[in-house]
Design a protein around this motif. Structure first.
Motif, short mmCIF file in Angstrom:
data_model
loop_
_atom_site.label_atom_id
_atom_site.label_comp_id
_atom_site.label_asym_id
_atom_site.label_seq_id
_atom_site.Cartn_x
_atom_site.Cartn_y
_atom_site.Cartn_z
N ASN A 187 0.79 -1.22 0.00
CA ASN A 187 0.00 0.00 0.00
C ASN A 187 0.83 1.29 0.00
OD1 ASN A 187 -1.86 2.12 1.40
ND2 ASN A 187 -3.21 0.51 0.68
N PHE A 197 -6.97 3.68 0.59
CA PHE A 197 -6.01 4.38 -0.28
C PHE A 197 -6.46 5.82 -0.50
CE2 PHE A 197 -8.65 4.40 -4.11
CZ PHE A 197 -9.51 3.34 -3.88
N PHE A 204 -2.64 6.88 -6.41
CA PHE A 204 -2.48 5.46 -6.05
C PHE A 204 -2.72 4.68 -7.34
CE2 PHE A 204 -4.38 1.51 -4.11
CZ PHE A 204 -3.32 1.16 -3.28
N HIS A 256 1.47 4.15 -3.28
CA HIS A 256 1.14 5.58 -3.20
C HIS A 256 2.28 6.43 -3.76
CE1 HIS A 256 -2.19 4.61 -0.35
NE2 HIS A 256 -2.72 5.65 -0.95
N GLU A 316 -11.66 0.72 -6.30
CA GLU A 316 -10.29 0.80 -6.80
C GLU A 316 -10.25 1.15 -8.28
OE1 GLU A 316 -12.03 -1.62 -5.24
OE2 GLU A 316 -10.77 -3.38 -5.38
#
Ligand code: ZN
Length: 428
Positions: A96, A123, A299, A100, A259
């Motif tokens: 994660n 995120f 992201f 980023h 996402e």
């Protein structure tokens, strides 16, 4: 609320939260009728921009591109993407912070999802990304003569009386929407009354179906709506006759995930047109969908395995749009949970775990499984934790009461096979 006030509220909200919304909406309107080569050219240019940024700013993708021998400077067609190893949900969770790009937090919004496969993920989503989703949705709503500020019924998360409803009420008011909180006859009647002046209804298709059935059973007049939008779950054919009878139209579908962003939307001719200006879709040799979101700068979502099997088509649609079409989506179904005396949409589990994440900051990976009426096994990944058991139990109780007995079991780690399955499995 009268429509000019609703529109003004929407616009002032957008200026604060989504400054690029209307600019992006205009640009998506401009490309709506473009031919295929022009759309593909635009897609390629936008892909280059995102991948370049990811190669420079995301430690994860910098490494992954290098390991795959991918050089963004040499990108000449979308098929060049094939060398990049796909990204899984576990990658998004495990790596994660390295995924980023370090984009300024103030320019982003935190997105949290427990996802349809039950894995928890958080995120940062940059403003353009968030606004692109909204702008594409506005363009799709135009196909039905609907504006997002029109009065609308909302079946997204029926919630319990424990709900922190002040905030929900305010948000609903700002968006000119109303919702059902409980499936009681009285609530459904009052919901139906409000629907009389509404332009559209949206929500989880299994819930739309439940409400449609209830309206029919109560023998209420059909409510002609411009759009009935189901989301996040596969819309079963069995839902449609009731929807048509109750609302005067089929449930049309929207396809996407937190996402991936909004991937596709069904046009009035029944085709699921892909938002090719903002996403690149690929299908691997197993039929698995890989999504690249072209606005995901905070992201990067690049060749992300969403977990659905789809087939894509370039066949002409009667509506005249040249955007690629998704033919079939397999992998998400609105299943039913059987209690001793009632049934519940499987998505209820999604809410239970989403509430835990939002209210108590408890992010859990889970799977629910039912093989016997009135009884459900809940598997949670991780070490056994008594506090979590209590919290999960009390959240489950809010939705299911004593109608279902839950066995909560902890598994140190879900197997790869378990991760591939749906968050709710049933053999009933
Ligand atoms: Zn079409």
């Amino acid at each position: 609320m009268n429509s000019s006030l609703a529109k003004a509220l929407f616009e002032s909200g957008a200026r604060l939260r989504n400054p690029s919304l209307f600019r992006q909406y205009e640009s998506f309107k401009d490309t709506e009728w473009w031919n295929l080569p022009a759309l593909e050219q635009l897609q390629l240019e936008r892909t280059r921009k995102l991948l370049k940024y990811a190669a420079e700013s995301s430690p994860f993708f910098k490494r992954r591109f290098k390991a795959s021998g991918f050089d963004v400077e040499k990108l000449s067609s979308l098929s060049d993407l094939k060398v990049i190893e796909p990204v899984s949900k576990s990658d998004l969770i495990q790596f994660n912070s390295e995924i980023h790009t370090g984009m300024e937090r103030a320019k982003c919004r935190l997105a949290e999802t427990s996802g349809t496969s039950g894995e928890a993920l958080a995120f940062l989503r940059n403003e353009e990304w968030d606004s692109a989703n909204r702008a594409l949705m506005m363009r799709s709503y135009d196909w039905y003569g609907v504006k997002p500020w029109d009065p609308n019924g909302y079946l997204w998360g029926y919630n319990t009386r424990y709900l922190d409803s002040k905030k929900t009420q305010l948000l609903d008011k700002l968006q000119n929407r109303f919702r059902i909180f409980r499936y009681s006859e009285e609530e459904i009647r009052s919901f139906a009354k409000k629907l009389n002046g509404a332009s559209f209804i949206s929500g989880y298709s299994s819930m739309i179906y439940e409400v449609a059935k209830a309206l029919i059973e109560l023998d209420l007049e059909p409510l002609p709506l411009r759009m009935v939008k189901g989301t996040s779950e596969m819309i079963l054919d069995a839902y449609q006759p009731s929807a048509e009878q109750a609302f005067g139209g089929r449930i049309i579908s929207e396809y996407g995930a937190a996402e991936s962003g909004l991937i596709a939307f069904e046009c009035p001719r029944g085709s699921m047109h892909v938002n090719v200006e903002n996403v690149v879709l690929e299908v691997d040799e197993n039929g698995d969908l890989l999504v690249t979101n072209l606005s995901s700068f905070s992201f990067p979502i690049i060749r992300y395995r969403l977990g659905d099997c789809v087939s894509l088509s370039h066949s002409e649609c009667g509506c005249g749009r040249k955007h690629m079409v998704i033919k079939d989506i397999a992998g998400r179904r609105g299943a039913t949970v059987f209690g001793h005396s009632q049934t519940y949409p499987a998505l209820t589990f999604y809410y239970v775990f989403k509430n835990l994440a939002l209210k108590k900051d408890i992010l859990l990976n889970y799977k629910a499984s039912q093989s016997e009426q009135g009884c459900v096994d809940i598997y949670i990944e991780g070490e056994s934790n008594r506090r979590h058991i209590e919290d999960v139990k009390s959240e489950l109780y809010k939705y299911f009461g004593k109608d279902i007995v839950f066995n909560i079991k902890f598994l140190r780690q879900f197997s790869v096979e378990t991760k591939k399955t749906q968050y709710f499995e049933t053999t009933i």
